[in-house]
Design an enzyme around this catalytic site. Structure first.
Site, PDB file in Angstrom:
ATOM      1  N   ALA A 124       0.838  -1.206   0.000  1.00 10.87           N
ATOM      2  CA  ALA A 124       0.000   0.000   0.000  1.00 10.87           C
ATOM      3  C   ALA A 124       0.870   1.252   0.000  1.00 10.87           C
ATOM      4  O   ALA A 124       1.090   1.888   1.041  1.00 10.87           O
ATOM      5  CB  ALA A 124      -0.953  -0.019   1.194  1.00 10.87           C
ATOM      6  N   SER A 126       0.775   3.604  -3.199  1.00 12.19           N
ATOM      7  CA  SER A 126       0.159   4.644  -4.037  1.00 12.19           C
ATOM      8  C   SER A 126      -1.047   5.294  -3.367  1.00 12.19           C
ATOM      9  O   SER A 126      -1.734   4.680  -2.548  1.00 12.19           O
ATOM     10  CB  SER A 126      -0.316   4.047  -5.368  1.00 12.19           C
ATOM     11  N   SER A 132       2.995   7.919  -9.625  1.00 15.51           N
ATOM     12  CA  SER A 132       4.382   7.973 -10.104  1.00 15.51           C
ATOM     13  C   SER A 132       5.265   8.738  -9.122  1.00 15.51           C
ATOM     14  O   SER A 132       6.407   8.367  -8.874  1.00 15.51           O
ATOM     15  CB  SER A 132       4.434   8.665 -11.478  1.00 15.51           C
ATOM     16  N   ILE A 157      -4.563  -0.557  -4.886  1.00 13.11           N
ATOM     17  CA  ILE A 157      -3.870  -1.558  -4.074  1.00 13.11           C
ATOM     18  C   ILE A 157      -4.299  -2.969  -4.495  1.00 13.11           C
ATOM     19  O   ILE A 157      -5.430  -3.411  -4.214  1.00 13.11           O
ATOM     20  CB  ILE A 157      -4.129  -1.325  -2.555  1.00 13.11           C
ATOM     21  N   THR A 158      -3.384  -3.641  -5.158  1.00 10.20           N
ATOM     22  CA  THR A 158      -3.642  -5.011  -5.619  1.00 10.20           C
ATOM     23  C   THR A 158      -3.934  -5.905  -4.415  1.00 10.20           C
ATOM     24  O   THR A 158      -3.191  -5.879  -3.428  1.00 10.20           O
ATOM     25  CB  THR A 158      -2.403  -5.539  -6.377  1.00 10.20           C
ATOM     26  N   ASP A 243      12.239  -2.383  -7.018  1.00  6.65           N
ATOM     27  CA  ASP A 243      13.265  -2.922  -7.925  1.00  6.65           C
ATOM     28  C   ASP A 243      13.022  -4.424  -8.138  1.00  6.65           C
ATOM     29  O   ASP A 243      13.058  -4.923  -9.264  1.00  6.65           O
ATOM     30  CB  ASP A 243      14.675  -2.710  -7.340  1.00  6.65           C
ATOM     31  N   ARG A 271      -5.393 -22.719 -39.208  1.00  5.31           N
ATOM     32  CA  ARG A 271      -6.249 -21.899 -40.069  1.00  5.31           C
ATOM     33  C   ARG A 271      -5.671 -21.840 -41.490  1.00  5.31           C
ATOM     34  O   ARG A 271      -4.495 -21.510 -41.671  1.00  5.31           O
ATOM     35  CB  ARG A 271      -6.322 -20.485 -39.479  1.00  5.31           C
ATOM     36  N   GLY A 343     -10.819 -11.886 -37.044  1.00  4.37           N
ATOM     37  CA  GLY A 343     -12.043 -11.625 -36.279  1.00  4.37           C
ATOM     38  C   GLY A 343     -12.164 -12.517 -35.057  1.00  4.37           C
ATOM     39  O   GLY A 343     -12.681 -12.101 -34.011  1.00  4.37           O
ATOM     40  N   GLU A 366       3.578  -0.824 -10.850  1.00  6.08           N
ATOM     41  CA  GLU A 366       4.957  -0.922 -10.315  1.00  6.08           C
ATOM     42  C   GLU A 366       5.914  -0.013 -11.092  1.00  6.08           C
ATOM     43  O   GLU A 366       7.072  -0.346 -11.315  1.00  6.08           O
ATOM     44  CB  GLU A 366       5.418  -2.383 -10.228  1.00  6.08           C
TER      45      GLU A 366
HETATM   46  N1  CAA Z   1      16.946   1.717  -4.025  1.00  6.31           N
HETATM   47  C1  CAA Z   1      17.268   2.315  -2.864  1.00  6.31           C
HETATM   48  N2  CAA Z   1      17.111   3.629  -2.645  1.00  6.31           N
HETATM   49  C2  CAA Z   1      16.623   4.371  -3.656  1.00  6.31           C
HETATM   50  C3  CAA Z   1      16.276   3.816  -4.900  1.00  6.31           C
HETATM   51  C4  CAA Z   1      16.456   2.428  -5.057  1.00  6.31           C
HETATM   52  N3  CAA Z   1      16.146   1.817  -6.195  1.00  6.31           N
HETATM   53  N4  CAA Z   1      15.803   4.783  -5.696  1.00  6.31           N
HETATM   54  C5  CAA Z   1      15.877   5.921  -5.005  1.00  6.31           C
HETATM   55  N5  CAA Z   1      16.362   5.670  -3.766  1.00  6.31           N
HETATM   56  C6  CAA Z   1      16.641   6.634  -2.708  1.00  6.31           C
HETATM   57  C7  CAA Z   1      17.585   7.687  -3.282  1.00  6.31           C
HETATM   58  O1  CAA Z   1      18.932   7.249  -3.153  1.00  6.31           O
HETATM   59  C8  CAA Z   1      17.277   8.904  -2.458  1.00  6.31           C
HETATM   60  O2  CAA Z   1      17.968   8.833  -1.240  1.00  6.31           O
HETATM   61  P1  CAA Z   1      19.183   9.906  -0.964  1.00  6.31           P
HETATM   62  O3  CAA Z   1      18.503  11.245  -0.907  1.00  6.31           O
HETATM   63  O4  CAA Z   1      19.753   9.439   0.318  1.00  6.31           O
HETATM   64  O5  CAA Z   1      20.105   9.782  -2.122  1.00  6.31           O
HETATM   65  C9  CAA Z   1      15.801   8.743  -2.140  1.00  6.31           C
HETATM   66  O6  CAA Z   1      15.471   7.358  -2.340  1.00  6.31           O
HETATM   67  C10 CAA Z   1      14.933   9.610  -3.027  1.00  6.31           C
HETATM   68  O7  CAA Z   1      15.195   9.240  -4.366  1.00  6.31           O
HETATM   69  P2  CAA Z   1      14.827  10.171  -5.604  1.00  6.31           P
HETATM   70  O8  CAA Z   1      15.328  11.545  -5.331  1.00  6.31           O
HETATM   71  O9  CAA Z   1      15.280   9.482  -6.839  1.00  6.31           O
HETATM   72  O10 CAA Z   1      13.237  10.213  -5.515  1.00  6.31           O
HETATM   73  P3  CAA Z   1      12.167  10.830  -6.522  1.00  6.31           P
HETATM   74  O11 CAA Z   1      11.087  11.461  -5.740  1.00  6.31           O
HETATM   75  O12 CAA Z   1      12.850  11.666  -7.560  1.00  6.31           O
HETATM   76  O13 CAA Z   1      11.466   9.554  -7.193  1.00  6.31           O
HETATM   77  C11 CAA Z   1      11.173   7.672  -8.630  1.00  6.31           C
HETATM   78  C12 CAA Z   1      12.125   8.551  -7.818  1.00  6.31           C
HETATM   79  C13 CAA Z   1      12.055   6.591  -9.220  1.00  6.31           C
HETATM   80  C14 CAA Z   1      10.451   8.423  -9.733  1.00  6.31           C
HETATM   81  C15 CAA Z   1      10.106   7.051  -7.652  1.00  6.31           C
HETATM   82  O14 CAA Z   1       9.197   8.010  -7.174  1.00  6.31           O
HETATM   83  C16 CAA Z   1       9.331   5.926  -8.296  1.00  6.31           C
HETATM   84  O15 CAA Z   1       9.831   4.809  -8.432  1.00  6.31           O
HETATM   85  N6  CAA Z   1       8.043   6.185  -8.664  1.00  6.31           N
HETATM   86  C17 CAA Z   1       7.186   5.135  -9.145  1.00  6.31           C
HETATM   87  C18 CAA Z   1       6.442   4.515  -7.999  1.00  6.31           C
HETATM   88  C19 CAA Z   1       5.918   3.159  -8.359  1.00  6.31           C
HETATM   89  O16 CAA Z   1       6.570   2.358  -9.009  1.00  6.31           O
HETATM   90  N7  CAA Z   1       4.719   2.864  -7.864  1.00  6.31           N
HETATM   91  C20 CAA Z   1       4.150   1.590  -8.045  1.00  6.31           C
HETATM   92  C21 CAA Z   1       3.123   1.376  -7.017  1.00  6.31           C
HETATM   93  S1  CAA Z   1       3.150  -0.213  -6.327  1.00  6.31           S
HETATM   94  C22 CAA Z   1       2.276  -1.203  -7.360  1.00  6.31           C
HETATM   95  O17 CAA Z   1       1.929  -0.892  -8.453  1.00  6.31           O
HETATM   96  C23 CAA Z   1       2.090  -2.539  -6.742  1.00  6.31           C
HETATM   97  C24 CAA Z   1       0.895  -3.267  -7.175  1.00  6.31           C
HETATM   98  O18 CAA Z   1      -0.068  -3.317  -6.455  1.00  6.31           O
HETATM   99  C25 CAA Z   1       0.948  -4.075  -8.429  1.00  6.31           C
END
Ligand code: CAA
Length: 385
Positions: A124, A126, A132, A157-158, A243, A271, A343, A366
């Protein structure tokens, strides 16, 4: 990188393929119509070790690593993409709590998730105004005696309405760690927590057997020992979990595309037009050749990212690339599969229209394709190629 899966990885893949063909495929079309959440199926998959494929054994997991997990998820998605996404998020939540919870917290929750006692796990993060831009969330946790009180709303939330347990992110005013978005904290919250309710279930284009909930947290009390990691460390945890989660969604896209491509090849062999099977017409053969080539590349990229994760190498960029390429090309592959059916592809008697609807969201959840490009470009900026 070793390209051939090991015997153990193949065993996990075969187990998942057998489960997909026996348990999921026969009901996938009916589930698409009924929207029934796959509780019994998830419990059976748990019994096969598929809800904790890469979770350490001491927490009840199969401890088979990220490559086996990807192979398994591809098979499940080939069977029924709706079930696969619930499996994917559940694995992600189990891995997250196992890796970043205290030993007591992990022992409290993870064995119950991977055994299927708690169906399912939910992530949870978003919110209506924070998809984003995850760091823009507004759900707030205020400190109270012995714990925290959470108030706000979560969106997309899936499995949110079926979750036995979820990880919930909130802004924690006054808490600060040294990094960006330092005031976010992740909490482990039971699905039946007082004050937690489902405000709405989305009616979606595809993945009808997967539920997508809007949740309201109205003063949900969470004890101090249910904080994941430490207060203020939530954003980094979310990014790390995503990730890994992105390898799951790339795997899901590959699995859906494989099912659609197999159906298209079968159809094109059966076919006949102008006196021969349509696969012998160059226009059709060329489309299928492109689709098979993209699928092979997508699968290899996904397994490469999984291999890096498993070997504790940096994999954020590889996972973003795998998700971007796999989801964008899986969409094209499913479209080709539909086109080859003519079709018949557009009606429900054949599985490819469902594949096209189901696969679409892999370009969105994600992290949208646009977000994956941000992650990749930022890695390039840091000198990673
Ligand atoms: N691993 C570890 N730490 C990380 C990281 C990573 N991959 N990426 C960023 N961070 C850390 C950074 O190092 C930074 O820390 P420091 O200040 O100490 O350096 C901190 O996090 C902030 O990082 P950013 O400044 O890069 O943050 P940002 O606000 O610019 O956003 C972004 C980065 C990549 C756009 C991020 O907001 C993002 O991934 N957005 C997408 C969100 C997403 O994928 N949502 C999916 C929802 S879940 C879902 O869909 C599940 C479901 O139910 C199917």
């Amino acid at each position: 990188m070793q390209l051939e899966p090991t015997e153990e990885q193949l065993l996990v893949q075969r187990t998942a393929r057998d489960a997909a063909e026996r348990l999921l495929m026969p009901k996938a079309a009916a589930r698409d119509v009924s929207g029934e959440f796959p509780v019994a199926e998830l419990k059976e998959l748990a019994g096969l070790g598929l809800l904790g494929v890469a979770v350490p054994e001491r927490f009840g997991g199969a401890d088979m690593g990220a490559v086996a997990y990807s192979l398994a998820l591809q098979e499940l998605a080939r069977g029924d993409a709706s079930v696969a996404v619930a499996v994917s998020v559940t694995n992600m939540v189990a891995e997250l709590i196992a890796a970043h919870g205290s030993d007591a917290l992990a022992q409290q929750w993870v064995p119950r998730i991977v055994s299927g006692e708690l169906v399912a796990g939910a992530f949870a993060l978003s919110e209506p105004e924070a998809g984003s831009d995850a760091g823009a969330m507004r759900t707030t946790a205020v400190k109270v005696d012995g714990g925290w009180r959470l108030t706000g709303a979560k969106q997309w939330i899936t499995s949110g309405d079926h979750a036995g347990v979820m990880v919930v992110w909130a802004v924690t005013p006054g808490v600060s760690s040294s990094s960006g978005h330092s005031n976010l904290t992740a909490f482990v919250v039971p699905g039946d927590a007082k004050g937690l309710s489902v405000a709405r279930l989305e009616e979606k284009m595809g993945l009808h057997g997967s539920s997508t909930a809007q949740l309201v947290l109205d003063g949900v009390e969470v004890a101090d020992d249910q904080v994941l990691g430490a207060p203020g460390r939530g954003f980094g945890l979310a990014m790390m979990a995503l990730d890994g989660g992105r390898i799951g969604i790339a795997s899901q896209a590959c699995g859906i595309a494989r099912g659609a491509l197999e159906a298209a090849v079968r159809y094109a062999q059966d076919r006949r037009t102008f006196g021969q099977p349509i696969i012998k017409h160059q226009a059709i053969g060329n489309m299928l050749a492109d689709a098979a080539t993209w699928l092979d590349a997508a699968t290899l990229m996904t397994l490469r990212a999984a291999h890096a994760k498993q070997n504790k190498q940096p994999f954020s960029q590889l996972a973003a690339m795998a998700k971007l390429f796999s989801s964008e090309h899986a969409w094209k592959i499913c479209d080709i599969a539909l086109q080859v059916h003519g079709g018949y592809g557009y009606v429900r008697d054949f599985p490819v229209e469902r594949a096209l609807r189901d696969v679409r969201v892999t370009r969105i959840y994600e992290g949208t394709s646009e977000i994956q490009r941000i992650v990749i470009a930022r890695n390039l900026l840091r000198g990673n190629s």
